[in-house]
Design a protein around this motif. Structure first.
Motif, short mmCIF file in Angstrom:
data_model
loop_
_atom_site.label_atom_id
_atom_site.label_comp_id
_atom_site.label_asym_id
_atom_site.label_seq_id
_atom_site.Cartn_x
_atom_site.Cartn_y
_atom_site.Cartn_z
N MET A 1 56.77 -6.14 -14.60
CA MET A 1 56.99 -5.61 -15.94
C MET A 1 58.16 -6.35 -16.56
SD MET A 1 57.51 -1.74 -17.21
CE MET A 1 58.89 -1.14 -16.29
N SER A 2 57.94 -6.97 -17.68
CA SER A 2 59.02 -7.69 -18.35
C SER A 2 59.59 -6.84 -19.47
CB SER A 2 58.53 -9.03 -18.89
OG SER A 2 57.71 -8.81 -19.99
N THR A 3 60.88 -6.92 -19.60
CA THR A 3 61.52 -6.19 -20.70
C THR A 3 62.01 -7.21 -21.70
OG1 THR A 3 63.63 -6.21 -19.55
CG2 THR A 3 62.24 -4.28 -19.23
N THR A 4 61.55 -7.04 -22.91
CA THR A 4 62.00 -7.93 -23.97
C THR A 4 62.81 -7.12 -24.95
OG1 THR A 4 59.99 -7.58 -25.23
CG2 THR A 4 60.03 -9.49 -23.76
N GLU A 5 63.86 -7.72 -25.42
CA GLU A 5 64.68 -7.04 -26.41
C GLU A 5 63.99 -7.12 -27.76
OE1 GLU A 5 68.78 -8.18 -26.54
OE2 GLU A 5 68.84 -8.55 -24.39
N PRO A 6 64.13 -6.07 -28.55
CA PRO A 6 63.52 -6.13 -29.89
C PRO A 6 64.18 -7.21 -30.72
CG PRO A 6 64.90 -4.17 -29.66
CD PRO A 6 64.86 -4.84 -28.32
N ALA A 7 63.42 -7.72 -31.65
CA ALA A 7 63.96 -8.75 -32.55
C ALA A 7 65.10 -8.15 -33.36
CB ALA A 7 62.86 -9.26 -33.47
N PRO A 8 66.11 -8.95 -33.66
CA PRO A 8 67.20 -8.43 -34.50
C PRO A 8 66.66 -8.01 -35.86
CG PRO A 8 67.43 -10.80 -34.17
CD PRO A 8 66.28 -10.35 -33.34
N PRO A 9 67.32 -7.04 -36.50
CA PRO A 9 66.80 -6.52 -37.77
C PRO A 9 66.80 -7.55 -38.91
CG PRO A 9 68.95 -5.59 -37.30
CD PRO A 9 68.54 -6.38 -36.11
N HIS A 10 67.70 -8.50 -38.85
CA HIS A 10 67.78 -9.51 -39.90
C HIS A 10 67.91 -10.88 -39.25
CE1 HIS A 10 68.32 -6.26 -42.71
NE2 HIS A 10 69.35 -5.83 -42.03
N GLY A 11 67.43 -11.90 -39.93
CA GLY A 11 67.47 -13.24 -39.37
C GLY A 11 68.87 -13.76 -39.11
N TYR A 12 69.86 -13.29 -39.87
CA TYR A 12 71.22 -13.78 -39.70
C TYR A 12 71.99 -13.05 -38.60
CZ TYR A 12 72.69 -9.66 -42.37
OH TYR A 12 72.90 -8.38 -42.80
N THR A 13 71.43 -11.97 -38.06
CA THR A 13 72.15 -11.14 -37.09
C THR A 13 72.73 -11.94 -35.92
OG1 THR A 13 70.92 -9.18 -37.75
CG2 THR A 13 71.99 -9.11 -35.60
N PRO A 14 71.98 -12.86 -35.31
CA PRO A 14 72.57 -13.61 -34.19
C PRO A 14 73.79 -14.46 -34.59
CG PRO A 14 70.18 -13.81 -34.17
CD PRO A 14 70.55 -13.15 -35.47
N ALA A 15 73.87 -14.85 -35.87
CA ALA A 15 74.98 -15.69 -36.34
C ALA A 15 75.95 -14.90 -37.21
CB ALA A 15 74.43 -16.88 -37.12
N LYS A 16 75.89 -13.58 -37.13
CA LYS A 16 76.69 -12.72 -38.00
C LYS A 16 78.18 -13.02 -37.92
CE LYS A 16 77.39 -7.77 -38.65
NZ LYS A 16 76.86 -6.46 -38.24
N ASP A 17 78.70 -13.20 -36.72
CA ASP A 17 80.13 -13.49 -36.57
C ASP A 17 80.52 -14.80 -37.26
OD1 ASP A 17 80.57 -11.13 -35.19
OD2 ASP A 17 80.39 -12.07 -33.22
N ALA A 18 79.67 -15.81 -37.13
CA ALA A 18 79.94 -17.09 -37.78
C ALA A 18 79.91 -16.95 -39.30
CB ALA A 18 78.93 -18.15 -37.33
N TYR A 19 78.94 -16.18 -39.81
CA TYR A 19 78.89 -15.94 -41.26
C TYR A 19 80.13 -15.20 -41.73
CZ TYR A 19 74.10 -17.55 -41.94
OH TYR A 19 72.97 -18.33 -42.04
N LEU A 20 80.53 -14.19 -41.00
CA LEU A 20 81.73 -13.43 -41.39
C LEU A 20 82.97 -14.32 -41.39
CD1 LEU A 20 81.01 -10.06 -39.58
CD2 LEU A 20 81.04 -10.48 -42.05
#
Length: 105
Positions: A1-20
């Motif tokens: 059984m593989s567990t996958t994390e849900p997709a982030p709610p917004h496309g920028y979420t993974p780079a949020k710190d860099a944007y901020l």
């Protein structure tokens, strides 16, 4: 059984710190421009700084747009393909087109 994390709610979420971080830097630039005006600095120097801040904001905008296309529009296309209903992808494309229109005005 593989567990996958849900997709982030917004496309920028993974780079949020860099944007901020970039936005805080731009905020500092704008405060600097205000100081320049308060101190009656040479107009061309003020305009140069306004141009730099504008270009920095455009870079953030383009990054956010790219993230939107790569995440939100792509996800909508996949959902539309799976369901056979093109409504969602059409909405996302119209949304992106409107955002591009606002950026180029």
């Amino acid at each position: 059984m593989s567990t996958t994390e849900p997709a982030p709610p917004h496309g920028y979420t993974p780079a949020k710190d860099a944007y901020l971080k970039r936005l805080r830097r731009i905020e500092g630039q704008v405060r600097g421009i205000s100081r320049m005006v308060e101190e009656d600095q040479y107009c061309i120097d003020v305009l140069t700084q306004v141009s730099a801040a504008t270009k920095a904001l455009h870079a953030v905008s383009l990054g956010l747009l790219e993230d939107h296309l790569g995440h939100c529009v792509t996800e909508a296309a996949q959902q539309s393909a799976a369901s056979g209903d093109d409504t969602l992808i059409a909405e996302k494309i119209a949304e992106a087109t409107a955002a591009i229109g606002r950026l180029v005005r």
